[in-house]
Design an enzyme around this catalytic site. Structure first.
Site, PDB file in Angstrom:
ATOM      1  N   TRP A   1       0.826  -1.214   0.000  1.00  0.00           N
ATOM      2  CA  TRP A   1       0.000   0.000   0.000  1.00  0.00           C
ATOM      3  C   TRP A   1       0.853   1.254   0.000  1.00  0.00           C
ATOM      4  CZ3 TRP A   1      -4.312  -0.637  -2.156  1.00  0.00           C
ATOM      5  CH2 TRP A   1      -5.014  -1.835  -2.020  1.00  0.00           C
TER       6      TRP A   1
ATOM      7  N   LYS B   1     -13.029  -1.528   6.763  1.00  0.00           N
ATOM      8  CA  LYS B   1     -12.424  -2.436   7.747  1.00  0.00           C
ATOM      9  C   LYS B   1     -12.996  -2.110   9.135  1.00  0.00           C
ATOM     10  CE  LYS B   1      -8.700  -2.053   4.513  1.00  0.00           C
ATOM     11  NZ  LYS B   1      -8.742  -3.292   3.782  1.00  0.00           N
TER      12      LYS B   1
ATOM     13  N   ASP C   1      -1.815   6.690   6.098  1.00  0.00           N
ATOM     14  CA  ASP C   1      -2.893   5.875   5.524  1.00  0.00           C
ATOM     15  C   ASP C   1      -3.283   4.856   6.585  1.00  0.00           C
ATOM     16  OD1 ASP C   1      -4.506   4.041   4.319  1.00  0.00           O
ATOM     17  OD2 ASP C   1      -3.089   3.465   2.745  1.00  0.00           O
TER      18      ASP C   1
HETATM   19  C1  LIG Z   1      -3.613   0.201   3.940  1.00  0.00           C
HETATM   20  C2  LIG Z   1      -4.533   0.310   2.765  1.00  0.00           C
HETATM   21  N1  LIG Z   1      -4.497   1.414   2.006  1.00  0.00           N
HETATM   22  C3  LIG Z   1      -5.297   1.560   0.943  1.00  0.00           C
HETATM   23  C4  LIG Z   1      -6.192   0.595   0.575  1.00  0.00           C
HETATM   24  C5  LIG Z   1      -7.070   0.802  -0.619  1.00  0.00           C
HETATM   25  O1  LIG Z   1      -8.353   1.103  -0.177  1.00  0.00           O
HETATM   26  P1  LIG Z   1      -9.563   1.370  -1.166  1.00  0.00           P
HETATM   27  O2  LIG Z   1      -9.935   0.057  -1.761  1.00  0.00           O
HETATM   28  O3  LIG Z   1     -10.606   1.941  -0.255  1.00  0.00           O
HETATM   29  O4  LIG Z   1      -9.129   2.339  -2.205  1.00  0.00           O
HETATM   30  C6  LIG Z   1      -6.296  -0.573   1.349  1.00  0.00           C
HETATM   31  C7  LIG Z   1      -7.250  -1.631   0.976  1.00  0.00           C
HETATM   32  O5  LIG Z   1      -7.276  -2.709   1.497  1.00  0.00           O
HETATM   33  C8  LIG Z   1      -5.433  -0.712   2.461  1.00  0.00           C
HETATM   34  O6  LIG Z   1      -5.491  -1.820   3.218  1.00  0.00           O
END
Ligand SMILES: Cc1ncc(COP(=O)(O)O)c(C=O)c1O
Length: 358
Positions: free
Chosen positions: A101, A194, A170
């Protein structure tokens, strides 16, 4: 029949909240309609929105000089919206790379900024770098990191000191899992699916002095300042997801708030890691001080058994355990809605599976 759902997101929601939603679905607040069918401009929904924000503020003790925004586009949209809202073209920004991520966030940021990688986990991302390994730049517009990497299951046990630049986090897979000191951050963002509620919503908590810097080409509905001025009601929001987030915040408050939830999460994670460490069949590869409290990854030392493990786990009412396709192995996501009983059921299954495959 409900199962124990260890999915990484969209993830399990508390039964109590789902039952409340079910009970209110056809006739919400004596309106003769569901919450999905009422105007986002009406008094009743405005009240839902305001209450959700107030409860989130209370849970996280968000200081008064921070705005709370409810946005669409998930956490991934924030990978672009953070640089668009906070920087001028060519600005220097720092990113810590701890896995999938963080890399996604970096891949977007390089389209807008001059990205310096201030530190990485090294090798195969089985640890987070200690503060001593982080090299933040002088004059960076901000420093970004991912406190919990959902896929590999590594989590920071500390909040990095940047030496001046506002810290951006994030927190998609760790928000509300324990108390945090919001004042240490310039901006926090998280996708909802989550610990906040259903997908379709992202929450941004941003210090006021960082607003009002958006690039002119930033879409109005993603301009933090405009969104804040309009209480996140610039256009039609995902009303149902917002309403459910509000119910989740109430549920967390009833449970005793983040100190209580944090302790519960710590015990859940510790119990599961202890069972993995004590076994001959399962292995967690993450450095002990970097193990995630929310996403517990493990491998079977006999990978030929993966498919059988998953099938039999499913038959035992344990779902969502397959690791991310890029990581393989297994992952048990044990967010707030997962009770200790689910972790205990998983451990019991793991032990019995191991005894049958010794
Ligand atoms: C730490 C993290 N950042 C970003 C995301 C991406 O999230 P989204 O699908 O809401 O764009 C996730 C998705 O699992 C994540 O776990």
């Amino acid at each position: 029949m409900r199962v124990f759902n260890f999915s990484p997101g969209p993830a399990a929601l508390p039964l109590e909240v789902l039952e409340q939603v079910q009970g209110e679905l056809l006739d919400w607040q004596h309106s003769g309609m569901s919450v999905m069918e009422v105007s986002h401009r009406g008094k009743a929904f405005e009240q839902v929105a305001a209450q959700a924000e107030a409860d989130l503020r209370e849970l996280l003790t968000i200081p008064a000089n921070y705005k709370v925004l409810f946005l669409q586009g998930g956490a991934s949209a924030q990978f672009s919206l953070v640089p668009m809202n906070l920087t001028a073209p060519g600005s220097l920004v720092d990113y810590v790379d701890t896995g999938h991520w963080s890399q996604k966030a970096i891949a977007e940021a390089v389209r807008y900024c001059n990205v310096h990688v201030a530190g990485d986990a090294g090798g195969n991302y089985t640890r987070v770098p200690p503060q001593s390994e982080l090299k933040f730049s002088d004059g960076a517009a901000y420093a970004h990191y991912t406190p919990n990497e959902t896929i590999s299951g590594v989590e920071f046990g500390y909040i990095p000191q940047t030496g001046g630049a506002p810290l951006i986090a994030d927190m998609s897979s760790s928000i509300l899992s324990r108390p945090i000191d919001v004042a240490r951050f310039g901006l926090i963002y998280a996708g909802a699916q989550k610990n906040i509620g259903p997908s379709g919503l992202a929450v941004v908590i941003v210090r006021e002095d960082l607003m009002g810097r958006a690039r002119p080409e930033t879409p109005l509905v993603f301009n933090y300042q405009s969104v804040a001025e309009n209480h996140s009601l610039l256009n039609t929001p995902p009303t149902f997801a917002w309403y459910m987030a509000g119910l989740m915040f109430k549920w967390l408050k009833r449970a005793g708030g983040l100190a209580v939830i944090g302790e519960r999460n710590r015990i859940k994670a510790q119990t599961l890691y202890a069972a993995i460490d004590a076994s001959q069949l399962y292995k967690n590869s993450i450095a002990r001080d970097s193990r995630s409290c929310m996403n517990v990854t493990f491998n079977l030392k006999k990978p030929g058994l993966d498919a059988e493990f998953l099938t039999q786990a499913g038959q035992a009412g344990l779902q969502g355990l397959k690791g991310h396709r890029i990581a393989g192995g297994m992952r048990a996501s044990i967010y707030n809605a997962i009770p200790l009983a689910a972790v205990e059921a998983l451990i019991e299954f793991m032990r019995s599976f191991e005894s049958r495959h010794a």
